[in-house]
Design an enzyme around this catalytic site. Structure first.
Site, short mmCIF file in Angstrom:
data_model
loop_
_atom_site.label_atom_id
_atom_site.label_comp_id
_atom_site.label_asym_id
_atom_site.label_seq_id
_atom_site.Cartn_x
_atom_site.Cartn_y
_atom_site.Cartn_z
N CYS A 234 -0.12 10.84 -7.04
CA CYS A 234 0.55 9.53 -7.12
C CYS A 234 -0.48 8.41 -7.29
CB CYS A 234 1.34 9.26 -5.85
SG CYS A 234 2.64 10.45 -5.50
N GLU B 65 -0.68 5.66 -5.61
CA GLU B 65 -1.14 5.15 -4.32
C GLU B 65 -2.31 5.98 -3.80
OE1 GLU B 65 1.94 5.90 -5.27
OE2 GLU B 65 3.45 4.77 -4.15
N GLU C 8 0.16 12.96 -13.86
CA GLU C 8 0.96 14.18 -13.78
C GLU C 8 0.21 15.35 -14.39
OE1 GLU C 8 4.72 13.20 -15.61
OE2 GLU C 8 5.40 12.16 -13.78
N CYS D 58 2.23 9.90 0.25
CA CYS D 58 1.41 8.69 0.18
C CYS D 58 1.49 7.90 1.48
CB CYS D 58 1.84 7.83 -1.00
SG CYS D 58 1.35 8.55 -2.59
N CYS E 100 6.07 7.52 -1.75
CA CYS E 100 6.61 8.80 -1.26
C CYS E 100 5.98 9.08 0.12
CB CYS E 100 6.32 9.92 -2.26
SG CYS E 100 4.62 10.52 -2.22
N ASN F 135 -0.42 7.02 -11.39
CA ASN F 135 -0.01 8.41 -11.23
C ASN F 135 -0.53 9.23 -12.40
OD1 ASN F 135 1.95 7.04 -12.83
ND2 ASN F 135 3.49 8.60 -12.40
ZN LIG Z 1 3.23 9.32 -3.54
#
Ligand SMILES: [Zn+2]
Length: 127
Positions: A48, A50, A39, A86, A83, A37
């Site tokens: 993210c 993924e 940010e 993803c 999430c 990830n």
């Molecule tokens: Zn995600």
């Protein structure tokens, strides 16, 4: 896989949430492609782990159907599911019976199929 994911966690950029995530995509040709990830001060610009791994694979020339499994580790004490952004991207590139494998830092694993975590995906058939 556990050790690679733990090492990869160090590459995550999560100064705001402190919640680091590493993901490794296993391709059907045997290659493994990492993602973390990343940010941003503008939180919505965060990506993210993924999706980072999946989009890296696509950048390398892989296509939908080339993806075998995705392994995911988080810096927290619990295993975490991808999430829903993803999950949407996972359904675009992975087969329905591909594995989504959550890996803990102590080696514990939970394995799901794409169908299990995305039973009613929005896909090209909905367009
Ligand atoms: Zn995600």
């Amino acid at each position: 896989m556990k050790d690679q994911l733990i090492k990869l966690l160090d590459c995550a950029y999560a100064p705001y949430s402190k919640f680091k995530v590493s993901a490794i995509v296993e391709m059907k040709d045997g290659k493994y492609i990492p993602g973390v990830n990343v940010e941003n001060a503008s939180y919505g610009a965060t990506i993210c782990a993924e999706r980072n791994a999946i989009t890296t694979a696509v950048s390398m020339g892989y296509k939908a159907g080339d993806f075998r499994n995705i392994y995911i580790m988080v810096s927290g004490d619990n295993l975490s599911m991808p999430c829903f952004m993803c999950r949407q991207v996972i359904t675009e590139f992975f087969d329905k019976d591909s594995g989504v494998i959550l890996v803990g830092k102590n080696g514990e694993m939970e394995k799901y199929t794409v169908s299990e975590i995305c039973p009613y995906p929005f896909d090209k058939n909905d367009l």
